[in-house]
Write an enzyme that holds these catalytic residues in place. Structure first.
Site, PDB file in Angstrom:
ATOM      1  N   ARG A  52       0.915  -1.004  -0.164  1.00 26.96           N
ATOM      2  CA  ARG A  52      -0.253  -0.038  -0.020  1.00 26.96           C
ATOM      3  C   ARG A  52       1.033   1.238   0.124  1.00 26.96           C
ATOM      4  O   ARG A  52       2.019   1.144   0.072  1.00 26.96           O
ATOM      5  CB  ARG A  52      -0.773  -0.100   1.031  1.00 26.96           C
ATOM      6  CG  ARG A  52      -0.223  -0.516   2.447  1.00 26.96           C
ATOM      7  CD  ARG A  52      -0.688   0.382   3.629  1.00 26.96           C
ATOM      8  NE  ARG A  52      -0.571   1.767   3.687  1.00 26.96           N
ATOM      9  CZ  ARG A  52       0.513   2.350   3.622  1.00 26.96           C
ATOM     10  NH1 ARG A  52       1.797   1.948   3.874  1.00 26.96           N
ATOM     11  NH2 ARG A  52       0.465   3.736   3.669  1.00 26.96           N
ATOM     12  N   ASP A 251      -2.224  10.792  -2.599  1.00 28.51           N
ATOM     13  CA  ASP A 251      -2.365   9.618  -3.417  1.00 28.51           C
ATOM     14  C   ASP A 251      -2.665  10.233  -5.009  1.00 28.51           C
ATOM     15  O   ASP A 251      -2.348   9.488  -5.923  1.00 28.51           O
ATOM     16  CB  ASP A 251      -3.616   8.763  -3.059  1.00 28.51           C
ATOM     17  CG  ASP A 251      -3.070   7.850  -1.845  1.00 28.51           C
ATOM     18  OD1 ASP A 251      -3.035   8.590  -0.660  1.00 28.51           O
ATOM     19  OD2 ASP A 251      -2.979   6.790  -2.215  1.00 28.51           O
ATOM     20  N   ASN A 261      -5.510  12.423  -0.050  1.00 29.64           N
ATOM     21  CA  ASN A 261      -4.671  11.641   1.044  1.00 29.64           C
ATOM     22  C   ASN A 261      -5.560  10.730   1.854  1.00 29.64           C
ATOM     23  O   ASN A 261      -6.858  11.029   1.831  1.00 29.64           O
ATOM     24  CB  ASN A 261      -3.568  12.462   1.542  1.00 29.64           C
ATOM     25  CG  ASN A 261      -2.564  11.638   2.001  1.00 29.64           C
ATOM     26  OD1 ASN A 261      -2.029  10.867   1.552  1.00 29.64           O
ATOM     27  ND2 ASN A 261      -2.379  11.849   3.681  1.00 29.64           N
ATOM     28  N   LYS A 262      -5.134  10.163   2.714  1.00 30.39           N
ATOM     29  CA  LYS A 262      -5.575   9.267   3.478  1.00 30.39           C
ATOM     30  C   LYS A 262      -6.946   9.930   4.415  1.00 30.39           C
ATOM     31  O   LYS A 262      -6.580  11.278   4.714  1.00 30.39           O
ATOM     32  CB  LYS A 262      -4.927   8.577   4.771  1.00 30.39           C
ATOM     33  CG  LYS A 262      -5.399   7.794   5.651  1.00 30.39           C
ATOM     34  CD  LYS A 262      -6.192   6.656   5.163  1.00 30.39           C
ATOM     35  CE  LYS A 262      -5.770   5.818   4.162  1.00 30.39           C
ATOM     36  NZ  LYS A 262      -6.546   5.041   3.559  1.00 30.39           N
TER      37      LYS A 262
END
Ligand code: MRU
Length: 364
Positions: A52, A251, A261-262
């Protein structure tokens, strides 16, 4: 004793026709290396987050598409390219948000197509083994570049902080998300080598705990002063004045600088703005998607409800049947981002202009 940083996140073991990864779902309790050989194994490893982090997914996809084509029986270039496209589409369907996945697959496709076209122009007939060799070399190049790019992001990021600073990070944009150094952690690792004595705060990062399980593990193993906090504690830490800078990964960065992003990243950015703390997004250019105009155009992965209600708990902790919302990423508006740290330097607002200038200069 071997530390987690001594393992390769993603490696091609060509003689075994395998990609070897650390199964990140088991960390930090168990360090288990697993072989990925089939398309399904590679797809599942990406989907399940055994491998990941945007750059590591890209590297894995590059090796993956090479391995899936390595034993191709194609007789003609048409057959070869059809098989290539089919395999690439399949791997690309494993996760939607990190652009590095499609970026790496497109790069691999382009390299081998260009090679085949050049051969044709030179009057040579289709050479399957030569095409496969081109794919092998390109996949290893993607990995080597990732290491170089992360190091340069680290050097550029280090100019933004000073000795003794407190740094907050969210999710894992560390070595485990790349092939070395990480992106958001690269300035931390390089500063650590130079005696910067940073104090790093890792958001635990619900629901999959990449901050607590992976970032804290990496940094602590490297001997860096590391503190895990629950996601809902970051505002309180920022208010105390213990955080001088925030570094996160991403990302997909849209052409206007909006950055996915997360999940939870945009909360951190919003609070950082309130307290006047610089918020930096660390982005290799492979994560910047010039074909995506704004954050609204980024597809956000939705994941299973059980990740929120059941994982990490001995017993399910939410009522049966209740609705669950589980987006894996959010988009931070470009107005909340102090700088985007790339391998070519630190970009500043207005990002549509600075990103375009960088691509015009370095990526033509
Ligand atoms: O769902 P994950 O664990 O793949 O999410 C990873 C992140 O959000 C990272 O911050 C991002 O991919 C950058 S990795 C250098």
């Amino acid at each position: 004793m071997k530390s987690i940083l001594d393992y390769e996140t993603v490696a091609l073991v060509d003689e075994r026709d395998a990609i070897v990864i650390i199964d990140q779902t088991l960390l930090p309790g168990e360090t288990k290396l697993i072989d990925l050989k089939t398309g399904e194994e590679i797809w599942n490893a990406i989907y399940l987050l055994q491998v990941r982090g945007a750059p590591a997914i890209g590297v894995c996809a590059g090796f993956g598409i090479y391995l899936l084509m390595k034993h191709s029986k194609a007789q003609t270039e048409e057959e070869f390219l059809e098989e290539l496209n089919k395999n690439a589409d399949y791997l690309n369907s494993s996760r939607p948000t990190a652009v590095n996945l499609s970026w790496a697959l497109e790069r691999m496709k382009k390299k081998v197509k260009d090679f085949i076209d050049d051969e044709k122009k030179s009057g040579r007939s289709f050479d399957l083994s030569a095409a496969i060799k081109v794919m092998h070399d390109e996949s290893e190049t993607i990995k080597a570049e990732d290491i170089d790019v992360c190091r340069r992001i680290g050097e550029n990021g280090l100019t933004l902080v000073k000795k003794g600073d407190g740094i907050l990070t969210h999710c894992n944009a560390g070595q485990l998300a790349t092939c070395k150094y990480g992106t958001a952690t690269a300035p931390i690792y390089l500063g650590h080598e130079k005696g910067y004595n940073f104090h790093v705060y890792c958001d635990e990062t619900r629901p999959l705990l990449q901050g607590a399980r992976l970032t804290a593990y990496e940094l602590h193993s490297a001997g860096i002063d590391t503190t895990v906090i629950c996601d809902n504690m970051s505002a309180s830490i920022m208010k105390t004045g213990k955080v001088q800078a925030i570094f996160v990964g991403c990302d997909r960065v849209a052409a206007n600088g909006d950055a996915a992003n997360k999940i939870g990243t945009s909360v951190v950015a919003t609070v950082a703005k309130h307290y006047g703390i610089p918020f930096y997004v660390c982005a290799p250019t492979s994560t910047i998607d010039m074909n995506t105009a704004t954050g609204d155009d980024i597809v956000i992965e939705q994941r299973k409800p059980e990740e929120v209600t059941e994982m990490w708990y001995e017993k399910r902790m939410a009522p049966e049947g209740v609705k669950v919302y589980n987006p894996a990423f959010d988009v931070t508006d470009n107005s909340l981002i102090t700088g985007i740290v790339t391998e070519y330097g630190v970009l500043r607002a207005p990002y549509d202009k600075s990103i375009k200038e960088m691509f015009d200069k370095y990526k033509k």
